[in-house]
Write an enzyme that holds these catalytic residues in place. Structure first.
Site, mmCIF file in Angstrom:
data_model
loop_
_atom_site.group_PDB
_atom_site.id
_atom_site.type_symbol
_atom_site.label_atom_id
_atom_site.label_comp_id
_atom_site.label_asym_id
_atom_site.label_seq_id
_atom_site.Cartn_x
_atom_site.Cartn_y
_atom_site.Cartn_z
ATOM 1 N N CYS A 1 -56.402 16.158 74.958
ATOM 2 C CA CYS A 1 -54.967 15.979 75.190
ATOM 3 C C CYS A 1 -54.222 17.021 74.369
ATOM 4 O O CYS A 1 -54.545 17.241 73.191
ATOM 5 C CB CYS A 1 -54.551 14.577 74.764
ATOM 6 S SG CYS A 1 -52.786 14.250 74.973
ATOM 7 N N HIS B 1 -54.554 9.153 82.596
ATOM 8 C CA HIS B 1 -54.248 9.738 81.284
ATOM 9 C C HIS B 1 -52.762 10.112 81.192
ATOM 10 O O HIS B 1 -52.083 9.759 80.218
ATOM 11 C CB HIS B 1 -55.144 10.966 81.068
ATOM 12 C CG HIS B 1 -54.863 11.723 79.809
ATOM 13 N ND1 HIS B 1 -55.801 11.893 78.814
ATOM 14 C CD2 HIS B 1 -53.745 12.368 79.374
ATOM 15 C CE1 HIS B 1 -55.263 12.588 77.816
ATOM 16 N NE2 HIS B 1 -54.016 12.904 78.145
ATOM 17 N N GLU B 2 -52.268 10.816 82.224
ATOM 18 C CA GLU B 2 -50.868 11.275 82.177
ATOM 19 C C GLU B 2 -49.898 10.096 82.257
ATOM 20 O O GLU B 2 -48.889 10.080 81.551
ATOM 21 C CB GLU B 2 -50.587 12.281 83.296
ATOM 22 C CG GLU B 2 -51.384 13.573 83.212
ATOM 23 C CD GLU B 2 -51.354 14.227 81.845
ATOM 24 O OE1 GLU B 2 -50.342 14.122 81.131
ATOM 25 O OE2 GLU B 2 -52.385 14.825 81.463
ATOM 26 N N HIS C 1 -49.156 8.262 79.050
ATOM 27 C CA HIS C 1 -48.149 8.874 78.178
ATOM 28 C C HIS C 1 -46.764 8.253 78.406
ATOM 29 O O HIS C 1 -45.949 8.189 77.486
ATOM 30 C CB HIS C 1 -48.049 10.385 78.441
ATOM 31 C CG HIS C 1 -49.106 11.199 77.769
ATOM 32 N ND1 HIS C 1 -49.233 11.273 76.406
ATOM 33 C CD2 HIS C 1 -50.081 12.001 78.277
ATOM 34 C CE1 HIS C 1 -50.248 12.088 76.102
ATOM 35 N NE2 HIS C 1 -50.779 12.536 77.214
HETATM 36 NI NI NI Z 1 -52.398 13.906 77.177
#
Ligand code: NI
Length: 183
Positions: free
Chosen positions: A101, A143-144, A147
């Site tokens: 990341c 994953h995104e 966030h």
């Molecule tokens: Ni990331």
């Protein structure tokens, strides 16, 4: 277009839920998308979420190979812009794989993710997006989108023994993957 500074683990903007975007066609959001793309390319990342550039809005971009059944002729890397996303797992199957990341520089971690998901949202023109994704495409989407809820991948890890430095990843994991590919 500008290359933006990337927030690192520990900054409050990465720990809070991001706000929905009312209208993606405003000049502010269009400029944000341009800057996020320039920043992601410069940093050699596969994806970027707006909170990573200090903007707490529900906006992500990522590059993933889309499969043929997603309306793309051949499997090829495509840029996805996804705004106000939602994700629904389509099976209980969990896959473990390595992630990095841009907000957690210098490290790699082994992260469990759903292997098969459906995601939806809108694109940069406000048009609806609804797709199924598997494998890496499903992983980068999860994953995104994490966030946007203030979650970084180490919080998803089952075993922190699998949080390792990039140098060791290159020595032990990437080298092993290459050996497996040769075999
Ligand atoms: Ni990331």
């Amino acid at each position: 277009m500008a290359i933006l500074k990337i927030a690192k683990m520990g900054h409050p903007v990465l720990r809070q839920p991001a706000e929905a975007v009312d209208d993606p066609t405003t000049p502010e959001i269009q400029a944000l998308l341009d800057d996020m793309l320039a920043t992601m390319i410069d940093a050699e990342g596969a994806g970027l979420a707006a909170p990573q550039v200090y903007v707490p809005k529900r906006v992500v971009i990522f590059v993933a190979p889309l499969s043929k059944d997603e309306g793309i002729e051949e499997q090829e890397d495509a840029l996805t812009t996804l705004i106000n996303p939602t994700i629904e797992p389509l099976s209980d199957e969990i896959e473990l794989d390595w992630e990095g990341c841009l907000s957690v520089p210098g490290l790699h971690g082994l992260v469990p993710r759903f292997n098969h998901i459906r995601y939806s949202g809108i694109d940069q023109n406000g048009a609806p997006i609804e797709r199924e994704a598997t494998g890496f495409h499903a992983r980068v989407t999860q994953h995104e989108c994490d966030h946007l809820d203030g979650i970084l991948y180490p919080q998803r890890m089952a075993n922190l023994a699998d949080l390792i430095f990039d140098s060791e990843y290159r020595h032990y994991i990437a080298a092993q993957k290459t050996e497996e590919e040769k075999a």
